[in-house]
Write a protein that holds these residues in place. Structure first.
Motif, PDB file in Angstrom:
ATOM      1  N   ARG A 442       0.838  -0.814   0.434  1.00 48.66           N
ATOM      2  CA  ARG A 442      -0.097  -0.272   0.455  1.00 48.66           C
ATOM      3  C   ARG A 442       1.231   1.642   0.149  1.00 48.66           C
ATOM      4  NH1 ARG A 442      -1.822   2.811   4.181  1.00 48.66           N
ATOM      5  NH2 ARG A 442      -3.442   4.470   3.565  1.00 48.66           N
ATOM      6  N   THR A 443       1.798   1.389   1.428  1.00 47.44           N
ATOM      7  CA  THR A 443       2.478   2.388   0.815  1.00 47.44           C
ATOM      8  C   THR A 443       3.482   2.469  -0.158  1.00 47.44           C
ATOM      9  OG1 THR A 443       3.069   2.298   3.132  1.00 47.44           O
ATOM     10  CG2 THR A 443       4.824   3.467   1.874  1.00 47.44           C
ATOM     11  N   LYS A 446       0.726   4.244  -2.627  1.00 44.56           N
ATOM     12  CA  LYS A 446       0.755   5.712  -2.527  1.00 44.56           C
ATOM     13  C   LYS A 446       1.389   6.736  -3.282  1.00 44.56           C
ATOM     14  CE  LYS A 446      -0.753   7.162   1.375  1.00 44.56           C
ATOM     15  NZ  LYS A 446      -0.890   7.002   2.979  1.00 44.56           N
ATOM     16  N   TYR A 451      -3.711   5.885  -5.989  1.00 40.95           N
ATOM     17  CA  TYR A 451      -4.498   5.315  -4.886  1.00 40.95           C
ATOM     18  C   TYR A 451      -5.987   4.550  -5.489  1.00 40.95           C
ATOM     19  CZ  TYR A 451      -1.905  10.411  -4.396  1.00 40.95           C
ATOM     20  OH  TYR A 451      -0.894  10.925  -4.270  1.00 40.95           O
ATOM     21  N   SER A 454      -4.121   1.829  -3.577  1.00 44.36           N
ATOM     22  CA  SER A 454      -4.174   2.033  -2.010  1.00 44.36           C
ATOM     23  C   SER A 454      -5.346   1.521  -1.148  1.00 44.36           C
ATOM     24  CB  SER A 454      -3.768   3.712  -1.718  1.00 44.36           C
ATOM     25  OG  SER A 454      -3.681   3.518  -0.286  1.00 44.36           O
ATOM     26  N   ARG A 458      -6.403  -1.463   2.024  1.00 47.38           N
ATOM     27  CA  ARG A 458      -6.725  -0.839   3.123  1.00 47.38           C
ATOM     28  C   ARG A 458      -8.276  -1.251   3.341  1.00 47.38           C
ATOM     29  NH1 ARG A 458      -7.127   3.495   7.022  1.00 47.38           N
ATOM     30  NH2 ARG A 458      -5.365   4.992   6.152  1.00 47.38           N
ATOM     31  N   ASP A 470      -2.451   6.216   9.228  1.00 42.52           N
ATOM     32  CA  ASP A 470      -0.866   6.956   8.794  1.00 42.52           C
ATOM     33  C   ASP A 470      -0.299   7.834   9.602  1.00 42.52           C
ATOM     34  OD1 ASP A 470      -1.327   5.038   6.505  1.00 42.52           O
ATOM     35  OD2 ASP A 470      -2.625   6.507   5.480  1.00 42.52           O
TER      36      ASP A 470
END
Length: 480
Positions: A442-443, A446, A451, A454, A458, A470
């Motif tokens: 996910r990082t 981003k 997105y 991402s 999540r 975050d």
């Protein structure tokens, strides 16, 4: 402060006074065992279980008796359809009833009574009614003469003259020749070929539905009881007929208080098999995205028990979310036991919360007000849990947290709400390494300004019970 109960008989709230000090004789009309229990049954038996639990918590010695109707046309029709027997059908669905009620954390009655086990008492009661001129035989049947009982209609508020004016000549032709009055109802039905029957002074046959409960109440609890409960659909004619039978025979009130729960709708429409919106308890609970039993129980208690209850998809989602909050509070001591330390002995409950809870429940079992007290406690414990996870410590001392938690657990148990384990299933078996890998993906997404990916990761973790936080500097921490 005393308990106040809305009495259907008087159509007002009354201060609860028992026949014998601190003892409550309570009878609940049970199911006819020919099919699986549905949402209406869930609502009814959750309500009466809660009333029983609360009266016990208030110090009353409650004797709770519930019946099974195990001889009925619906059972016989089911048996014929399945090429089975009345006994087999009754046994199958009685067992299913106990399974469903156990899942909803409904306590078993102090005694269950069965129509087929009360035949002698039923025949004895019919004989008394016949001797006193309230019943008459007719070609193997026995009927109750409704107009001879002066108080008929006092529970439902119906008057025979008004009902007769609205009948417009609609009389069952099969009974027209044997019944003295269209409103008379059967106490004993003559045997039909191949149907189960019992010998009687009026010939072989079986009891009518209404006389069964009158006899079972009398046999198990006596002539007069404190509370008689059931669904609003039973108020007339079933409970009205019970009163007529029992009080004509004994000359005494059948019950001091009559309580009735409201009906269940599905998406604003009355639940019925013909409309296709009929749902059983097990189908609801076993659905892939169905609510937990505790969520259903809480949902039922968030509404006033005498009012209609509407099962909608949105309502179920809200109940699941609400239960998640409450369950998190109930699990606080398990998850954060290291913060509470050894302060869990001889904890004095929060007097203000207990007083608010009792005030709500004393007011005709206002469970919605009682649950609001639970949510206040649960949300504060939820906040403290977040502080422990994110900051490493709460902003309240251990003794205070222990008191809040124990108060929540204690009061919730009065309503039959118990913590559910969530750790094992919530994470879906994901290891710490698997979670860390998804967080890293996910990082990276981003950083690439992807997105959508991402957010997908999540959401995937959220569905598995993983919360992401975050922090400044691009750091993401997680907790289960």
């Amino acid at each position: 402060m005393s308990v106040a109960i809305y009495n259907t008989l008087s159509r007002q709230k009354e201060v609860f006074e028992t026949l014998t000090e601190n003892q409550v004789k309570m009878y609940c009309c049970g199911v006819t065992v020919y099919d699986y229990c549905h949402l209406g049954h869930a609502r009814s038996y959750i309500v009466w279980d809660t009333v029983r639990r609360y009266l016990s918590w208030r110090g009353y010695d409650v004797r709770y008796v519930q019946n099974f109707t195990d001889i009925d046309d619906k059972i016989l029709n089911r048996a014929r359809k399945e090429n089975s027997s009345m006994e087999a059908v009754s046994k199958e669905y009685t067992a299913a009833y106990f399974e469903d009620m156990a899942r909803l954390n409904i306590l078993e009655a102090d005694e269950y009574t069965y129509a087929t086990h009360t035949i002698d008492g039923i025949k004895r009661l019919i004989h008394e009614l016949e001797q006193k001129g309230y019943a008459y035989p007719a070609e193997g049947d026995v009927y109750y003469s409704v107009r001879k009982f002066d108080g008929y209609g006092k529970l439902s508020g119906r008057k025979l003259d008004d009902m007769e004016a609205g009948r417009s000549g609609r009389v069952d032709t099969a009974e027209k020749s044997v019944k003295k009055d269209p409103f008379d109802f059967a106490l004993w039905k003559s045997a039909k070929p191949d149907d189960p029957s019992w010998e009687s002074p009026w010939g072989p046959g079986r009891p009518g539905w209404h006389i069964e409960c009158s006899a079972m109440v009398r046999d198990r609890l006596g002539d007069t009881i404190d509370i008689h409960v059931g669904g609003a659909d039973l108020q007339f004619p079933h409970h009205e007929n019970e009163i007529a039978q029992s009080e004509a025979a004994t000359g005494k009130s059948l019950a001091t208080y009559w309580m009735h729960n409201g009906m269940v709708n599905v998406d604003g429409t009355k639940m019925s098999k013909s409309l296709g919106n009929f749902t059983t308890i097990r189908n609801l609970l076993d659905a892939p995205d169905g609510p937990s039993p505790m969520a259903v129980r809480m949902f039922v208690m968030q509404s006033q028990y005498r009012m209609p209850l509407d099962f909608t998809e949105a309502a179920i989602v809200a109940a699941k979310n609400g239960w998640a909050t409450l369950n998190e509070g109930l699990n606080f001591g398990v998850r954060h036991g290291e913060v509470l330390g050894e302060s869990d002995r001889d904890v004095e409950l929060l007097s203000e919360s207990v007083a608010q809870f009792q005030a709500s429940m004393d007011d005709d079992f206002n469970t919605s007000g009682a649950i609001a007290v639970l949510f206040t406690l649960a949300k504060e414990l939820q906040r403290q849990g977040n502080l422990i996870v994110h900051e490493g410590k709460p902003d309240a001392d251990a003794a205070k947290l222990q008191q809040q938690w124990q108060t929540l657990v204690h009061l919730a148990s009065v309503l039959g709400l118990e913590a559910q384990e969530v750790e094992a299933d919530v994470t879906g078996g994901l290891s710490d390494e698997e979670i860390a890998s998804l967080v890293a993906q996910r990082t990276a997404a981003k950083q690439d300004k992807n997105y959508a990916e991402s957010d997908r990761i999540r959401d995937e973790l959220s569905e598995q019970g993983i919360t992401l936080i975050d922090k400044p500097g691009g750091v993401t921490v997680w907790h289960r």
